[in-house]
Scaffold this motif. Structure first.
Motif, PDB file in Angstrom:
ATOM      1  N   GLU A   1       0.849  -1.192   0.000  1.00 18.55           N
ATOM      2  CA  GLU A   1       0.000   0.000   0.000  1.00 18.55           C
ATOM      3  C   GLU A   1       0.881   1.237   0.000  1.00 18.55           C
ATOM      4  O   GLU A   1       1.739   1.394   0.858  1.00 18.55           O
ATOM      5  N   ILE A   2       0.667   2.084  -1.015  1.00 16.86           N
ATOM      6  CA  ILE A   2       1.400   3.341  -1.107  1.00 16.86           C
ATOM      7  C   ILE A   2       0.393   4.456  -0.801  1.00 16.86           C
ATOM      8  O   ILE A   2      -0.628   4.585  -1.493  1.00 16.86           O
ATOM      9  N   PRO A   3       0.691   5.253   0.183  1.00 17.38           N
ATOM     10  CA  PRO A   3      -0.268   6.333   0.487  1.00 17.38           C
ATOM     11  C   PRO A   3      -0.244   7.406  -0.600  1.00 17.38           C
ATOM     12  O   PRO A   3       0.824   7.826  -1.032  1.00 17.38           O
ATOM     13  N   LEU A   4      -1.430   7.803  -1.067  1.00 15.76           N
ATOM     14  CA  LEU A   4      -1.543   8.815  -2.105  1.00 15.76           C
ATOM     15  C   LEU A   4      -1.533  10.201  -1.473  1.00 15.76           C
ATOM     16  O   LEU A   4      -1.986  10.381  -0.339  1.00 15.76           O
ATOM     17  N   PRO A   5      -1.028  11.211  -2.220  1.00 16.27           N
ATOM     18  CA  PRO A   5      -1.010  12.567  -1.653  1.00 16.27           C
ATOM     19  C   PRO A   5      -2.437  13.142  -1.557  1.00 16.27           C
ATOM     20  O   PRO A   5      -3.325  12.799  -2.340  1.00 16.27           O
ATOM     21  N   SER A   6      -2.572  14.021  -0.626  1.00 14.02           N
ATOM     22  CA  SER A   6      -3.898  14.650  -0.428  1.00 14.02           C
ATOM     23  C   SER A   6      -4.098  15.746  -1.482  1.00 14.02           C
ATOM     24  O   SER A   6      -3.163  16.122  -2.186  1.00 14.02           O
ATOM     25  N   ASP A   7      -5.323  16.273  -1.575  1.00 11.82           N
ATOM     26  CA  ASP A   7      -5.612  17.343  -2.542  1.00 11.82           C
ATOM     27  C   ASP A   7      -4.789  18.586  -2.231  1.00 11.82           C
ATOM     28  O   ASP A   7      -4.363  19.300  -3.133  1.00 11.82           O
ATOM     29  N   GLN A   8      -4.569  18.861  -0.987  1.00 13.99           N
ATOM     30  CA  GLN A   8      -3.781  20.028  -0.569  1.00 13.99           C
ATOM     31  C   GLN A   8      -2.331  19.882  -1.074  1.00 13.99           C
ATOM     32  O   GLN A   8      -1.752  20.845  -1.561  1.00 13.99           O
ATOM     33  N   ASP A   9      -1.761  18.668  -0.979  1.00 16.73           N
ATOM     34  CA  ASP A   9      -0.401  18.439  -1.466  1.00 16.73           C
ATOM     35  C   ASP A   9      -0.326  18.615  -2.985  1.00 16.73           C
ATOM     36  O   ASP A   9       0.620  19.205  -3.505  1.00 16.73           O
ATOM     37  N   VAL A  10      -1.354  18.126  -3.709  1.00 16.60           N
ATOM     38  CA  VAL A  10      -1.378  18.267  -5.164  1.00 16.60           C
ATOM     39  C   VAL A  10      -1.476  19.743  -5.534  1.00 16.60           C
ATOM     40  O   VAL A  10      -0.791  20.207  -6.453  1.00 16.60           O
ATOM     41  N   ASP A  11      -2.301  20.531  -4.834  1.00 21.00           N
ATOM     42  CA  ASP A  11      -2.443  21.965  -5.118  1.00 21.00           C
ATOM     43  C   ASP A  11      -1.112  22.701  -4.888  1.00 21.00           C
ATOM     44  O   ASP A  11      -0.748  23.588  -5.679  1.00 21.00           O
ATOM     45  N   ARG A  12      -0.391  22.354  -3.851  1.00 20.11           N
ATOM     46  CA  ARG A  12       0.907  22.999  -3.569  1.00 20.11           C
ATOM     47  C   ARG A  12       1.906  22.706  -4.686  1.00 20.11           C
ATOM     48  O   ARG A  12       2.632  23.591  -5.136  1.00 20.11           O
ATOM     49  N   VAL A  13       1.941  21.466  -5.172  1.00 15.07           N
ATOM     50  CA  VAL A  13       2.862  21.100  -6.244  1.00 15.07           C
ATOM     51  C   VAL A  13       2.477  21.845  -7.523  1.00 15.07           C
ATOM     52  O   VAL A  13       3.349  22.350  -8.245  1.00 15.07           O
ATOM     53  N   MET A  14       1.204  21.924  -7.822  1.00 15.25           N
ATOM     54  CA  MET A  14       0.748  22.611  -9.035  1.00 15.25           C
ATOM     55  C   MET A  14       1.072  24.110  -8.988  1.00 15.25           C
ATOM     56  O   MET A  14       1.528  24.664  -9.985  1.00 15.25           O
ATOM     57  N   SER A  15       0.904  24.733  -7.843  1.00 15.87           N
ATOM     58  CA  SER A  15       1.207  26.165  -7.760  1.00 15.87           C
ATOM     59  C   SER A  15       2.729  26.383  -7.910  1.00 15.87           C
ATOM     60  O   SER A  15       3.159  27.362  -8.530  1.00 15.87           O
ATOM     61  N   PHE A  16       3.531  25.493  -7.372  1.00 13.80           N
ATOM     62  CA  PHE A  16       4.992  25.607  -7.532  1.00 13.80           C
ATOM     63  C   PHE A  16       5.380  25.489  -9.005  1.00 13.80           C
ATOM     64  O   PHE A  16       6.172  26.275  -9.516  1.00 13.80           O
ATOM     65  N   LEU A  17       4.791  24.499  -9.716  1.00 19.39           N
ATOM     66  CA  LEU A  17       5.114  24.312 -11.119  1.00 19.39           C
ATOM     67  C   LEU A  17       4.656  25.516 -11.964  1.00 19.39           C
ATOM     68  O   LEU A  17       5.365  25.923 -12.896  1.00 19.39           O
ATOM     69  N   GLU A  18       3.490  26.100 -11.632  1.00 18.38           N
ATOM     70  CA  GLU A  18       3.010  27.264 -12.367  1.00 18.38           C
ATOM     71  C   GLU A  18       3.967  28.438 -12.194  1.00 18.38           C
ATOM     72  O   GLU A  18       4.305  29.135 -13.159  1.00 18.38           O
ATOM     73  N   ARG A  19       4.441  28.673 -10.965  1.00 16.03           N
ATOM     74  CA  ARG A  19       5.380  29.774 -10.712  1.00 16.03           C
ATOM     75  C   ARG A  19       6.711  29.543 -11.424  1.00 16.03           C
ATOM     76  O   ARG A  19       7.277  30.466 -12.009  1.00 16.03           O
ATOM     77  N   ALA A  20       7.200  28.318 -11.410  1.00 12.33           N
ATOM     78  CA  ALA A  20       8.460  28.010 -12.077  1.00 12.33           C
ATOM     79  C   ALA A  20       8.318  28.200 -13.588  1.00 12.33           C
ATOM     80  O   ALA A  20       9.219  28.742 -14.237  1.00 12.33           O
ATOM     81  N   TRP A  21       7.172  27.779 -14.163  1.00 16.05           N
ATOM     82  CA  TRP A  21       6.949  27.944 -15.596  1.00 16.05           C
ATOM     83  C   TRP A  21       6.898  29.413 -15.976  1.00 16.05           C
ATOM     84  O   TRP A  21       7.488  29.823 -16.970  1.00 16.05           O
ATOM     85  N   ARG A  22       6.201  30.207 -15.197  1.00 16.50           N
ATOM     86  CA  ARG A  22       6.106  31.642 -15.471  1.00 16.50           C
ATOM     87  C   ARG A  22       7.482  32.306 -15.408  1.00 16.50           C
ATOM     88  O   ARG A  22       7.804  33.158 -16.232  1.00 16.50           O
ATOM     89  N   ARG A  23       8.288  31.969 -14.426  1.00 16.85           N
ATOM     90  CA  ARG A  23       9.629  32.541 -14.323  1.00 16.85           C
ATOM     91  C   ARG A  23      10.481  32.147 -15.527  1.00 16.85           C
ATOM     92  O   ARG A  23      11.248  32.965 -16.044  1.00 16.85           O
ATOM     93  N   LEU A  24      10.330  30.924 -15.986  1.00 21.40           N
ATOM     94  CA  LEU A  24      11.091  30.465 -17.138  1.00 21.40           C
ATOM     95  C   LEU A  24      10.679  31.255 -18.395  1.00 21.40           C
ATOM     96  O   LEU A  24      11.532  31.682 -19.170  1.00 21.40           O
ATOM     97  N   ILE A  25       9.389  31.470 -18.587  1.00 14.21           N
ATOM     98  CA  ILE A  25       8.901  32.224 -19.750  1.00 14.21           C
ATOM     99  C   ILE A  25       9.375  33.672 -19.663  1.00 14.21           C
ATOM    100  O   ILE A  25       9.819  34.256 -20.662  1.00 14.21           O
ATOM    101  N   ASP A  26       9.300  34.276 -18.471  1.00 20.21           N
ATOM    102  CA  ASP A  26       9.761  35.660 -18.297  1.00 20.21           C
ATOM    103  C   ASP A  26      11.254  35.786 -18.614  1.00 20.21           C
ATOM    104  O   ASP A  26      11.689  36.739 -19.262  1.00 20.21           O
ATOM    105  N   MET A  27      12.014  34.829 -18.173  1.00 22.62           N
ATOM    106  CA  MET A  27      13.450  34.849 -18.434  1.00 22.62           C
ATOM    107  C   MET A  27      13.718  34.736 -19.940  1.00 22.62           C
ATOM    108  O   MET A  27      14.580  35.428 -20.484  1.00 22.62           O
TER     109      MET A  27
END
Length: 173
Positions: free
Chosen positions: A135-161
């Protein structure tokens, strides 16, 4: 080559005696030279004194004059040391053969076969072997939202650069 006779050894003893006198021995020292015992010893002069060979035993000694008189010391014989070591090793071999003949002294050795299963292994129920689940514990919705917001910020910084680099390159050309 002729065999050594008692007259030859007497002449050698006389030569050794004459050599001792020539080296500086006085009459008193000459009287205390090593005894030739009727041809038992063969002597030859050496710089330190006289080299004496015992014709009966084969031992070689160096005889030197000191303040008291003449002193003879046996020259170490390598063969005697080797024979002693060979004798010691033969005695040790015989002792070890006796130990081997006495029987095995290995502790912990048994004559019976070892069991095919491990007695220390915990017994599991037969039904549990086929139903093993990981049994592998799955991440909660809150954990998924945090990862998605991090990826969105990183993508935006990359495009700005990338946009800034494009403006800098187009302005310089």
């Amino acid at each position: 080559m002729r065999p050594v006779t008692s007259s030859t050894t007497s002449w050698l003893a006389l030569a050794a005696f004459a050599a001792a006198m020539a080296i500086g021995g006085d009459l008193e020292a000459a009287q205390s030279t090593p005894d030739s015992e009727n041809g038992r010893y063969s002597m030859a002069p050496i710089p330190e004194g006289v080299l004496r060979l015992d014709t009966r035993t084969g031992t070689v000694s160096t005889c030197t004059k000191n303040g008291i008189g003449w002193a003879c010391y046996a020259v170490p014989d390598e063969r005697t040391a080797l024979d002693a070591e060979i004798g010691r090793l033969q005695a040790e071999v015989e002792r070890l053969k006796g130990q081997l003949a006495a029987g095995p002294t290995v502790s912990g050795k048994i004559d019976e076969a070892l069991p095919k299963s491990d007695p220390l292994k915990k017994a599991e129920p037969k039904g549990a072997e086929g139903e093993r689940k990981i049994e592998i514990p799955l991440p909660s919705d809150q954990d998924v939202d945090r990862v998605m917001s991090f990826l969105e910020r990183a993508w935006r910084r990359l495009i700005d650069m990338a946009n800034r680099v494009q403006k800098d390159v187009s302005g310089k050309i």
